[in-house]
Structure formats: structure tokens, C-alpha cells
Design an enzyme around this catalytic site. Structure first.
Site, PDB file in Angstrom:
ATOM      1  N   LYS A 239       0.574  -1.380   0.321  1.00 24.85           N
ATOM      2  CA  LYS A 239       0.261  -0.166   0.107  1.00 24.85           C
ATOM      3  C   LYS A 239       0.812   1.155  -0.337  1.00 24.85           C
ATOM      4  CE  LYS A 239      -3.636   2.131   2.634  1.00 24.85           C
ATOM      5  NZ  LYS A 239      -5.091   1.759   3.835  1.00 24.85           N
TER       6      LYS A 239
ATOM      7  N   SER B  15      -9.199   2.001   2.706  1.00 25.55           N
ATOM      8  CA  SER B  15      -8.804   2.793   2.263  1.00 25.55           C
ATOM      9  C   SER B  15      -7.859   1.365   1.744  1.00 25.55           C
ATOM     10  CB  SER B  15      -8.025   3.364   3.546  1.00 25.55           C
ATOM     11  OG  SER B  15      -6.426   2.628   4.013  1.00 25.55           O
TER      12      SER B  15
ATOM     13  N   SER C  44      -9.401  -0.781   7.179  1.00 26.89           N
ATOM     14  CA  SER C  44      -9.460  -0.694   5.904  1.00 26.89           C
ATOM     15  C   SER C  44      -8.760  -1.897   4.990  1.00 26.89           C
ATOM     16  CB  SER C  44      -7.975   0.667   6.091  1.00 26.89           C
ATOM     17  OG  SER C  44      -9.340   1.553   6.011  1.00 26.89           O
TER      18      SER C  44
END
Length: 445
Positions: A82, A151, A175
Site C-alpha cells: 500500500k 482504504s 481498511s
């Protein structure tokens, strides 16, 4: 072994094949890159990708093996990261124009651990803005008109689409668990403080967790075992023995687990097909499930989580607020405004509630092996202006408990729906063992 299908190998199988000389890391990475070329135009999971650099890493791993150098458990296996996780060889821009062009000078602690285990960093995956709610460009691999969740949207989508077998994300509310559910893969949020966060964008020290994505439970265990440890940069970690995730998760439970079905107040928001799915699941598990109501005090946990997150994010994003608040999304700007106005009394009172919540759950775990609950209110919502509702994750994130999402259901529209298991703090390996048992029960019908 068909070289064009190597990208669909599990990480565990790929690592074994590389170790045995059946395939090379270069072949595996090239297959993943070919899948990226094929699928990412529609999915858009990647923020930064340098194919030649990925292949250079893979060739180095193959050279090490051919020369008899030591190899790690993930030797030659590609991993996505990420884009809030610092990498020395890729930019880390945190999904915001305020950090555009940011080039870290050190790897995050988890990245250093992955490299030590032999992994190849394939690239950086898309995050929502500053790992909050404003969506990035990523689409759901099952239907591009639907959100992949957030996210950690790019990490979940890249694994689900077969572009990479493993990926790391994060979770401050929902997330990791939510996008894993929406994308139909396994997602794992370890116990708070078990996996170090040094070198990652900090939203909330109290709530931030590293998140793991894979297509099998065995792979979650393999990945998790490599990234547990102490980090002086993360004051919530401590020196401890590394859990034997792989061996313990593969064991049969000494007794059939007992699960506590906990609906939480978020049940009111659940879709009808999700409710029906859980009714069927609970019925199928029979005496191995007991339904438990949360105490009234726990119903305020969602407010406590919000208070903590808003106050800590406002403090951590003070520099961004001062130099570029006009460039932030309305969602993030509103959160920071609320956080800057939070009362110290309310913040400290919310923090104090975490210990009492965990004491209450300890009583449940004295009787039950894990809590059974949805991962999300339903399938991935249609539209790309929202990442979905994290309400089924909030309580467990606040308490710092380990949680895993299993892709065991489908909605009426054919999209995935996850089943979440939550365990007591620091019992992560046993939670994965229970998850393996549950998956086997469902697959056996």
C-alpha cells in the site's frame, strides 16, 4: 507447470516451487506483470510500478539461490505494498497531492522484514487519500462499477485479480477487512502492536494496524510470520517470541471451536442477503455457535473510536492542514476540523474505555474461541464515490483484537461477502487455525 498461469499460484506454493527449482522467481514475477498488463487497465490497482526493477529483484533472488546463498520463506515471491508504506526504491505518496513526489530514504520496518524473507517488492498499490475515505482510482475486480473498498483498495484488488499473491495494507477502522470482503479474498488484521508500523503514514497511534491480503489462509499465516517483531520506531511493539503462524494455523483444533455470533448494533445496516446468509451459516454450524448480545456499554464504542481517530488524525496531519488544507478532500478536511475542536476530556475518556472493553470480551473468550460477525454490511456498493461502510470493523479495531475476513458467501448480485472472525488479543495464530476450521466446515457443506 503452465508459465502463463503462475500468477495464480498461492504464495506458499510459489515459494516451494522456487525453493525446489521447479520455477524461477523471474518466471513468477513476469507472469504477475503479464497479468497486470492484462487486467490493470480495468482494475487500476497500482500507484507505482516499475516492471524492470521488479524483474531485476527477481533475477537477484534467482542468482542467490543458484549460488547457494541463504534463502528466506518468501524467497522470490512478489508482494504489493500500500502506498502509505515507505519504500527506498519506490515513491510513497500517501494518495495525496500534498505528498506528490515523496521519495523515502529508508524502507518501512515491514518492508525490511519482507526483503529479509526474500520477497520481491512488485510495486505500490493505490490507497485512498491519506488512508481515509476519499476513494482512489481502483475498481472492484469482480465488477468495475463497484467499489473495491478502502482504504487499502489497490492491495485487495491486486491480490483478487491475480496480479500478485500477497499484499500489505493498513486498518484504522475497516481498511483491510472491508476491501478483503468486497474483493472476495482473505484479509487479516493482527493484534495491535504485533506488527510494527515504523515507516508508515500515521493516522492514529491507538488505532493503526498493518493489514494482510492473500488468496489462502496458509498464505496469510506465511506472510504474517515474517513481519512480527519489535521496532524502536513503534512504541506499541515489544520484544517477544515470533508466533508460529504457519504450523499452528495448519493444525486441527484440539476440540471443535465454539463461536460467539455477535451481531453488533451495525446489524441494523446489514443487507437482507447478508442477514439471510448468516442465518444459514449459524444454522449449519449448529451447536458450535452461540449468539451473544453485547453489553450496553459496548454500544458506545463507535463514538469512542470516532473521537480517538479524529483527535489523533488532527494532530498527525497538522502540517498538511497548515500548508494545504484547500487541497484536501471535503471528507478529510471535515474530519480534521472536528479533531482540532475535540475536547481533551472526551479524548482521554475514550482512550480509557479500551481496557474495560477488552476486559468484557475476555469473559466471552473464556467460553468461545472466536467471535463470528460480518466483515461488511453486504456486497461492495455500486459506484466509486464511496468505499463502503466500516461499521462491522470499528469495535474490533478499537479493541486491537485480531480479525480475519473469509470469502465464504456471495450476495444476490453474485459479488463476494466476507465472514469475519475475531479473536482475543495476541491469539492471532489460534484465530487463523479457527478460521481454517470454519472454512473447511463451509466447504464441506
Amino acid at each position: 507447470m503452465d508459465a502463463t498461469q503462475l500468477n495464480w499460484l498461492s504464495a506458499s506454493d510459489a515459494a516451494r516451487a522456487i525453493r525446489d527449482g521447479a520455477i524461477s522467481s523471474e518466471q513468477l514475477v513476469e507472469a504477475c506483470l503479464a497479468r497486470v498488463r492484462e487486467a490493470d487497465g480495468a482494475v487500476q490497482a497500482w500507484a507505482h510500478l516499475d516492471p524492470e526493477h521488479a524483474l531485476t529483484q527477481a533475477r537477484a533472488r534467482d542468482r542467490d539461490r543458484s549460488e547457494g546463498q541463504p534463502t528466506g520463506p518468501l524467497h522470490g515471491v512478489p508482494v504489493g505494498l500500500k502506498d502509505i508504506i515507505d519504500t527506498l526504491d519506490y515513491p510513497t505518496e500517501d494518495g495525496t497531492v500534498l505528498h506528490a513526489g515523496r521519495t523515502p530514504v529508508h524502507d518501512a520496518t515491514v518492508v525490511a522484514m519482507l526483503r529479509a524473507a526474500g520477497a520481491v517488492v512488485l510495486g505500490k498499490t493505490v490507497t485512498t487519500e491519506c488512508a481515509y475515505y476519499a476513494p482512489g482510482k481502483t475498481r472492484n475486480p469482480h465488477n468495475p462499477e463497484h467499489t473495491p473498498g478502502g482504504s487499502s483498495s489497490g492491495s485487495a484488488a491486486a491480490v483478487a485479480a491475480g496480479m500478485v499473491p500477497l499484499a500489505l495494507g493498513s486498518q484504522t477502522n475497516g481498511s483491510t477487512i472491508r476491501p478483503a470482503s468486497f474483493c472476495g479474498i482473505y484479509g487479516f488484521k493482527p493484534t495491535h502492536g504485533l506488527v510494527p508500523r515504523g515507516g508508515m503514514l500515521q493516522l492514529s497511534r491507538t488505532l493503526d494496524h498493518v493489514g494482510l491480503f492473500a488468496r489462502t489462509l496458509e498464505d496469510l499465516a506465511l506472510l504474517g510470520e515474517q513481519i512480527v517483531g519489535h521496532d524502536p520506531r513503534d512504541p506499541d511493539t515489544r520484544v517477544r517470541a515470533r508466533p508460529a503462524f504457519v504450523s499452528l494455523a495448519a493444525e486441527e483444533p484440539p476440540l471443535p471451536p465454539l463461536l460467539a455470533f455477535v451481531k453488533t448494533p451495525a446489524w441494523e445496516r446489514a443487507a437482507d442477503d447478508l442477514k439471510e446468509g448468516f442465518v444459514e451459516l449459524v444454522a449449519a454450524l449448529g451447536v458450535r455457535v452461540v449468539e451473544i448480545e453485547l453489553p450496553e456499554s459496548a454500544r458506545q464504542a463507535w463514538d469512542w473510536q470516532r473521537t480517538i481517530m479524529e483527535a489523533e488524525m488532527a494532530a498527525n496531519f497538522a502540517a498538511e492542514w497548515e500548508r494545504g488544507r484547500d487541497k484536501l478532500s471535503p471528507q478529510l478536511r471535515s474530519l480534521l476540523e472536528r479533531g482540532r475542536e475535540a475536547r481533551a476530556y472526551d479524548y482521554q475518556a475514550a482512550l480509557a474505555r479500551i481496557a474495560s472493553l477488552n476486559e468484557g470480551f475476555a469473559e466471552i473468550f473464556e467460553r468461545c474461541d472466536a467471535i463470528l460477525t460480518p466483515s461488511a454490511p453486504g456486497t461492495a456498493p455500486k459506484g466509486l464515490d464511496s468505499t463502503g461502510d466500516p461499521a462491522f470493523c470499528t469495535l474490533w479495531t478499537l479493541c486491537g483484537m485480531p480479525a480475519v475476513s473469509l470469502p465464504l458467501m456471495k450476495g444476490e448480485n453474485g459479488l463476494p461477502m466476507g465472514v469475519q472472525l475475531v479473536g482475543p488479543r495476541s491469539a492471532d495464530a489460534r484465530l487463523l487455525r479457527t478460521a481454517r476450521w470454519l472454512a473447511a466446515q463451509v466447504q464441506a457443506g
